[in-house]
Design an enzyme around this catalytic site. Sequence first.
Site, mmCIF file in Angstrom:
data_model
loop_
_atom_site.group_PDB
_atom_site.id
_atom_site.type_symbol
_atom_site.label_atom_id
_atom_site.label_comp_id
_atom_site.label_asym_id
_atom_site.label_seq_id
_atom_site.Cartn_x
_atom_site.Cartn_y
_atom_site.Cartn_z
ATOM 1 N N ARG A 127 22.430 3.171 -46.411
ATOM 2 C CA ARG A 127 21.660 2.393 -46.879
ATOM 3 C C ARG A 127 22.014 1.353 -47.881
ATOM 4 O O ARG A 127 21.496 1.074 -49.016
ATOM 5 C CB ARG A 127 20.742 3.347 -47.723
ATOM 6 C CG ARG A 127 19.884 4.423 -46.927
ATOM 7 C CD ARG A 127 19.138 3.821 -45.814
ATOM 8 N NE ARG A 127 18.386 4.813 -45.059
ATOM 9 C CZ ARG A 127 18.679 4.995 -43.678
ATOM 10 N NH1 ARG A 127 19.881 4.542 -43.175
ATOM 11 N NH2 ARG A 127 18.291 6.169 -43.102
ATOM 12 N N CYS A 174 11.004 5.884 -48.677
ATOM 13 C CA CYS A 174 11.776 6.870 -49.352
ATOM 14 C C CYS A 174 12.315 6.521 -50.639
ATOM 15 O O CYS A 174 13.180 5.416 -50.743
ATOM 16 C CB CYS A 174 12.735 7.565 -48.540
ATOM 17 S SG CYS A 174 12.194 8.435 -46.941
ATOM 18 N N GLU A 206 17.290 5.457 -53.639
ATOM 19 C CA GLU A 206 17.217 4.661 -52.440
ATOM 20 C C GLU A 206 16.878 3.378 -53.131
ATOM 21 O O GLU A 206 17.363 2.323 -52.533
ATOM 22 C CB GLU A 206 16.816 5.043 -51.308
ATOM 23 C CG GLU A 206 16.832 4.235 -50.157
ATOM 24 C CD GLU A 206 16.460 4.709 -48.949
ATOM 25 O OE1 GLU A 206 15.733 4.188 -47.948
ATOM 26 O OE2 GLU A 206 16.639 5.949 -48.770
#
Length: 312
Positions: free
Chosen positions: A187, A235, A306
């Site tokens: 990510r 998320c 994230e």
Amino acid sequence: MGKSCDIKKMFAPFAPETHKAMDRYTSFRVGGPADILVLPQTMEQVIALAKTAQKAGVPVTILGGGTNVLISDKGVRGLVMVLTRLRQGIEQTAPHMNTGGDSSDQICLTALAGERLGNICRHAADSGLAGLAWAAGIPGTIGGAVMMNAGAFGSDMSQIVMEIEVLDLTTLETTVLPGNRLPFSYRKLALENSIVLKVRLGLAKADPGTVRDEFYRNLKTKQSTQPVSQASAGCYFKNPPGFKPAGFLIEQAGIKNARCNGAMVSDLHANFIVNHGNACASDILNLAVQIRKSVYEKFGITLKEEVKTIGD
């Protein structure tokens, strides 16, 4: 006051908005004002804006679709460039030799950074190009997807990026970087102080029906398991390596549906914080603290965000 007026004059050719609330530019629908907001439409405008900002001595913040960020209630200082208008369609070509493409079954899709990832996914599905169906339903722009190394269903952007063109905000020079030399990780693309301007993806020719079936199957899965119709940033936490997914840990910690004013842990997917009403950024941040604390107390695992927090 005089210096502020001078800076505004420097950005006047770009039709800036000043003290503009950023809530409409993020999927969380929260965020305080940007000092100077501009939505450039060409790479040349992005470069000119970066040069003006450097001359004016103001910091630069880049936003794509605003789908993986949380902007603070106090807003963002300096210049904010939102790149959602930096697009000119999707170009489909054979691979260039310098990108390492050597297969007759390979096709390149090229787009400016502001092109919606969803548009590129559907183009690939309709054209019988395999390699991107995993991204069905992921919101935001292709530039943002590259910078976050977006992923799903066991795949991510690092596997299909052939090259990107970037602007270095320090040198103000543009460079084309091959995908196999980019510092991708989970990510994240570790490309500091740079703006992604253009992206070239390498996909493979395949049976159109098979690609479309995979695309719509993935899209249906995402729509049935994630709160895609609610205001969120996707998320919120990264999945901790070597453990169960963050959503599982949050749910097992017993805080699914937990609230902080207008912010709530989704009842559909526990790793989503949703703006359930009139949430502000501080509500979301306070709820995230509660989630991290609960998971740590239950499992001894510290979740890492994230979602990127921007602003004062």
